[in-house]
Write an enzyme that holds these catalytic residues in place. Sequence first.
Site, PDB file in Angstrom:
ATOM      1  CG  HIS A 121      -1.765   1.233   1.324  1.00 41.50           C
ATOM      2  ND1 HIS A 121      -2.841   1.463   0.489  1.00 41.50           N
ATOM      3  CD2 HIS A 121      -1.682   2.311   2.134  1.00 41.50           C
ATOM      4  CE1 HIS A 121      -3.375   2.637   0.782  1.00 41.50           C
ATOM      5  NE2 HIS A 121      -2.696   3.168   1.779  1.00 41.50           N
ATOM      6  CE  LYS A 164      -2.706   6.967  -6.016  1.00 43.54           C
ATOM      7  NZ  LYS A 164      -3.953   7.015  -5.297  1.00 43.54           N
ATOM      8  CG  ASN A 165       0.742  10.278  -4.799  1.00 43.80           C
ATOM      9  OD1 ASN A 165      -0.345  10.210  -5.349  1.00 43.80           O
ATOM     10  ND2 ASN A 165       0.878  10.189  -3.487  1.00 43.80           N
ATOM     11  CD  GLU A 212      -2.208   5.610  -2.286  1.00 46.69           C
ATOM     12  OE1 GLU A 212      -2.175   6.776  -2.721  1.00 46.69           O
ATOM     13  OE2 GLU A 212      -3.162   4.847  -2.519  1.00 46.69           O
TER      14      GLU A 212
END
Length: 101
Positions: A80, A87-88, A84
Amino acid sequence: MLLNQHTMLFEPDADLDTTRVGILDPNCKVSSIVEHAFNQAAFLCEEYYLMAPELDMTTHNVVDPGKPIELVYPPNHLHHILFELFKNSMRAVVESRKKGL
């Protein structure tokens, strides 16, 4: 996370035949988690922006050279966090490239 760990260890239908200790994996292979999180983030990036950066990963196991890096950690939590971050980061890279075009 502690509540989930307790539940995984002591619930009536707990899976006792796994190598995990509750949610902790004593042999969590970092590179495979990194690749999986990257691939999922890249899929989303390609769906939205029609492009995604590639992964160029090099690992160095100082403790046990030549072997994959392993640690005791909950793989889902590590996934997780990395998902994140990827993705960012991908969003920032793709949007900065589009502005330069």
